[in-house]
Structure formats: structure tokens, C-alpha cells
Design a protein around this motif. Structure first.
Motif, PDB file in Angstrom:
ATOM      1  N   TRP A  72       0.735  -1.054  -0.085  1.00  9.40           N
ATOM      2  CA  TRP A  72      -0.202  -0.260   0.488  1.00  9.40           C
ATOM      3  C   TRP A  72       0.900   1.300  -0.076  1.00  9.40           C
ATOM      4  O   TRP A  72       0.696   2.592  -0.462  1.00  9.40           O
ATOM      5  CB  TRP A  72      -1.416  -0.054   1.149  1.00  9.40           C
ATOM      6  CG  TRP A  72      -2.216   0.792   1.011  1.00  9.40           C
ATOM      7  CD1 TRP A  72      -1.539   2.113   2.457  1.00  9.40           C
ATOM      8  CD2 TRP A  72      -2.999   1.456   0.383  1.00  9.40           C
ATOM      9  NE1 TRP A  72      -2.438   3.654   1.953  1.00  9.40           N
ATOM     10  CE2 TRP A  72      -3.610   2.849   0.888  1.00  9.40           C
ATOM     11  CE3 TRP A  72      -3.565   1.144  -1.408  1.00  9.40           C
ATOM     12  CZ2 TRP A  72      -4.239   3.370   0.062  1.00  9.40           C
ATOM     13  CZ3 TRP A  72      -4.774   1.896  -1.210  1.00  9.40           C
ATOM     14  CH2 TRP A  72      -4.803   3.221  -0.674  1.00  9.40           C
ATOM     15  N   ASP A  73       1.998   1.351   0.660  1.00 11.01           N
ATOM     16  CA  ASP A  73       2.725   2.480   1.285  1.00 11.01           C
ATOM     17  C   ASP A  73       3.540   3.121  -0.527  1.00 11.01           C
ATOM     18  O   ASP A  73       3.939   4.524  -0.645  1.00 11.01           O
ATOM     19  CB  ASP A  73       3.971   2.492   1.623  1.00 11.01           C
ATOM     20  CG  ASP A  73       4.701   0.981   2.101  1.00 11.01           C
ATOM     21  OD1 ASP A  73       4.527   0.880   0.495  1.00 11.01           O
ATOM     22  OD2 ASP A  73       5.736   1.363   2.910  1.00 11.01           O
ATOM     23  N   SER A  74       3.421   2.054  -1.858  1.00 13.23           N
ATOM     24  CA  SER A  74       4.276   2.744  -2.864  1.00 13.23           C
ATOM     25  C   SER A  74       3.055   2.435  -3.655  1.00 13.23           C
ATOM     26  O   SER A  74       3.568   2.639  -4.686  1.00 13.23           O
ATOM     27  CB  SER A  74       5.003   1.975  -2.610  1.00 13.23           C
ATOM     28  OG  SER A  74       4.984   0.477  -3.162  1.00 13.23           O
ATOM     29  N   ILE A  75       1.692   2.705  -3.626  1.00 11.00           N
ATOM     30  CA  ILE A  75       0.921   1.841  -4.917  1.00 11.00           C
ATOM     31  C   ILE A  75       0.617   2.961  -5.380  1.00 11.00           C
ATOM     32  O   ILE A  75       0.257   2.788  -6.795  1.00 11.00           O
ATOM     33  CB  ILE A  75      -0.003   0.606  -4.282  1.00 11.00           C
ATOM     34  CG1 ILE A  75      -0.891   0.677  -5.110  1.00 11.00           C
ATOM     35  CG2 ILE A  75      -0.845   2.553  -3.767  1.00 11.00           C
ATOM     36  CD1 ILE A  75      -2.248  -0.523  -4.179  1.00 11.00           C
ATOM     37  N   ILE A  76       0.454   4.407  -5.244  1.00 14.92           N
ATOM     38  CA  ILE A  76       0.461   5.460  -5.943  1.00 14.92           C
ATOM     39  C   ILE A  76       1.579   5.609  -6.458  1.00 14.92           C
ATOM     40  O   ILE A  76       1.523   5.633  -7.920  1.00 14.92           O
ATOM     41  CB  ILE A  76       0.011   6.510  -5.084  1.00 14.92           C
ATOM     42  CG1 ILE A  76      -1.667   6.749  -5.265  1.00 14.92           C
ATOM     43  CG2 ILE A  76       0.463   7.899  -6.013  1.00 14.92           C
ATOM     44  CD1 ILE A  76      -2.288   7.301  -4.280  1.00 14.92           C
ATOM     45  N   PRO A  77       3.392   5.780  -6.280  1.00 19.98           N
ATOM     46  CA  PRO A  77       4.162   5.557  -7.223  1.00 19.98           C
ATOM     47  C   PRO A  77       4.541   4.779  -7.472  1.00 19.98           C
ATOM     48  O   PRO A  77       5.106   5.382  -9.484  1.00 19.98           O
ATOM     49  CB  PRO A  77       5.621   5.640  -5.769  1.00 19.98           C
ATOM     50  CG  PRO A  77       4.917   6.829  -4.728  1.00 19.98           C
ATOM     51  CD  PRO A  77       3.400   5.662  -4.635  1.00 19.98           C
TER      52      PRO A  77
END
Length: 240
Positions: A72-77
Motif C-alpha cells: 500500500w505505501d508505494s501503490i501510487i508511486p
């Protein structure tokens, strides 16, 4: 799943412009750790409401799709960086996220967030509250006056309450319902909190054609009632 994450996404936008346009295979990015929205089943495959929804949307849009999991913590990047073409991961539509990526129309209405704890005698205004990092629930707790403790995964937020690291957890009601069903010591406390603007698919800002295809597919499912039927089957939110 109602979540607030921007991170370092903007740094990759320029590098992805060549990825816009037609897609021979559309890679569907999800977390795979937030039942009933998305999870990994006993066969090691992505499952849940969003797997079933995503497959149907791809069929209606006449797209060939494959599934990719990402923390989750890198899902947008990793969306803007080109590792996949969509986010379909219980992500609430927010103004902050919309500055970095585009969203389709919502495929579920806003889902209330719920607190769970081991005791009803919790003062939520001063308690230690667990929430998943980068979620709209974490943002809400941080502004509420309570003490926020963040964890990388949804399961860790529940475990923090069970093992005494936190007094309560705040998450989507559908996730909390499952957590309580799995742990009879947990109970709902306090009042539900209305957060977010509904859940939609995230796409790169350069992928307007792909967004339009999924928008049309989502609308067709709303129009024929199949989206409400799927929401009811998985009990993820209220219906349209």
C-alpha cells in the motif's frame, strides 16, 4: 478501502507519458491484503470484491487484464512509475490524491469508518488509535486529538489492539466487521465516521482513454444493477 497516500508519486509522472494511449494488456494493481475488498486466496490468487469487479469491468471494456499486487505505501508511486496501469485497491477518491493521479467515477459510495476495541470503556478522543499508514483513517485520527500509531498493513492495526499496543483501531466498516468475526474479543466502539468521497479506480493522468473506458464500464454496471448485486454479495459498502 478509504485511504490517503500521495508519497513521492509526482516524481515519476513525466517518465510515464510514453505509456499513455492504447493498452494491449492492462495491469490491474491492488494490495491483496484488505478483505473483503481484495486479498490473496488459498490458491495464491487475488480474490475479493475488487477482483470480481475488475474482471467484469475489463470484460465490458473489451480489455485484456492481468493482476499485480503491490504494498500500500508505494501503490501510487508505482502506478505513476508504470509498474501497472490502474489502482483498484479500496482507494477513496480525495482531493490530495487527485492532484497526483486521476480517478474513474466511484464504484462504491463512501463507506463509513468504524472503531474497534477490546473494551467499550474507551475514550476515543484521548486514546491510542491504530490505523494503516497513508490512509484517510490515519489522517482523521491525527487531526482528532487522539494518539495515532501507524502500521504498514491492515492486519497489523488489528493485532496492535489485540496485543495492547493500541486502545482501538479505525478502518473501513467492512474490514472491521471481518476482524470482529475473526476475533470475538473485539467490539465496535463509538460512532461511525464518514470519510472520503467513495472508492474509484486510480489511473495515470496521461491515460484519459483508459479512464474513459473504465468509466463507461462502471456506469453500465450501475445502470443494469449488477454493481449493486456485487456490493451486496461482498458486503463492502452501501449500495447505489
Amino acid at each position: 478501502m478509504n485511504k490517503l497516500l500521495i508519497g513521492a508519486a509526482a516524481l515519476s509522472i513525466a517518465a510515464t507519458s510514453a505509456l499513455a494511449g492504447s493498452h494491449s494488456v492492462v495491469r490491474m494493481g491492488t494490495e491483496g491484503a484488505y478483505p473483503p475488498w481484495n486479498f490473496i486466496n488459498d490458491s495464491g490468487e487475488v480474490d475479493g470484491f475488487e477482483r470480481e469487479l475488475g474482471d467484469e469491468l475489463c470484460a465490458r471494456a473489451e480489455l485484456t487484464c492481468e493482476w499485480v499486487t503491490n504494498d500500500w505505501d508505494s501503490i501510487i508511486p508505482n502506478l505513476t512509475g508504470g509498474n501497472y496501469d490502474t489502482i483498484i485497491a479500496g482507494m477513496s477518491i480525495t482531493d490530495e490524491r487527485d492532484e497526483v493521479i486521476d480517478f474513474t467515477q466511484a464504484y462504491t459510495p463512501p463507506d463509513p469508518s468504524t472503531y474497534a476495541a477490546l473494551s467499550a470503556d474507551i475514550d476515543l478522543s484521548s486514546a491510542v488509535i491504530a490505523a494503516q499508514t497513508g490512509t484517510i483513517q490515519a489522517g482523521y485520527v491525527a487531526e482528532s486529538g487522539a494518539t495515532l500509531v501507524e502500521f504498514a498493513t491492515p492486519d497489523e492495526t488489528v493485532a496492535a489492539v489485540v496485543n495492547g499496543e493500541a486502545d482501538a483501531v479505525l478502518a473501513d466498516s467492512s474490514f472491521i466487521d471481518g476482524a470482529i468475526a475473526a476475533n470475538s474479543d473485539l467490539m465496535v466502539v463509538g460512532d461511525p465516521v464518514a470519510l472520503g468521497g467513495g472508492v474509484g479506480m486510480g489511473v495515470r493522468e496521461s491515460d484519459g482513454e483508459l479512464k474513459a473506458k473504465f468509466d463507461a464500464a462502471i456506469q453500465s454496471m450501475k445502470d443494469d444493477g449488477s454493481l449493486n448485486a456485487l456490493i451486496a454479495k461482498w458486503e463492502v459498502s452501501s449500495q447505489w
